[in-house]
Design a protein around this motif. Structure first.
Motif: not given
Length: 114
Positions: A36-39, A85-91
Motif C-alpha cells: 500500500y502507499r499513502q501520500a 518512477l514519477k513524482p506522483e509515486d511519492t508516498a
C-alpha cells in the motif's frame, strides 16, 4: 512478530527503487501479500497484491506496467520493484500480509523528485 521494510529513499523521476518486506519472528505460510502507499493528504491505497501461491497479481492502474510484486517464501520476503518512477509515486509505502496473520510493516518513505 513483525514485518520489516527496507529500500525506500530519494530518486529522480524515471529512476527505480526496490522495496523489500521481511518477516521477523515468524515464517510465511499461505498469506496474501500486499503493498500500500499513502501520500500526504490522501487515503492509503492498495498498490499491488500477490496471492499466497504467487500465481495471481493485482496492480493499481496508476502503477500497472511499471511496478512488479514478487515473493520468495524460502527467504521469507516479498518485494516491490518500482521502475519509471514519477513524482506522483511519492508516498510512504507499507507492506501488509493477510491470512492467519494480519500484519503491517512500519512504512518506508519513497520520494521522487529532481
Amino acid at each position: 512478530v513483525q514485518l520489516v521494510e527496507s529500500g525506500g529513499g530519494l530518486v529522480q523521476p524515471g529512476g527505480s527503487l526496490r522495496l523489500s518486506c521481511a518477516a521477523s519472528g515468524f515464517t510465511f505460510r499461505s498469506e496474501e501479500m500486499n503493498w500500500y502507499r499513502q501520500a500526504p493528504g490522501k487515503e492509503r491505497e492498495l498498490v499491488a497484491r500477490i496471492t499466497n501461491a504467487g500465481t495471481s497479481t493485482y496492480y493499481a492502474d496508476s502503477v500497472k506496467g511499471r511496478f512488479t510484486i514478487s515473493r520468495d517464501n524460502f527467504k521469507n520476503t516479498f518485494s516491490l520493484q518500482m521502475n519509471r518512477l514519477k513524482p506522483e509515486d511519492t508516498a510512504v509505502y507499507y507492506c501488509r500480509i493477510l491470512g492467519d496473520l494480519d500484519l503491517w510493516g512500519q512504512g518506508t518513505q519513497v520520494t521522487v523528485s529532481s
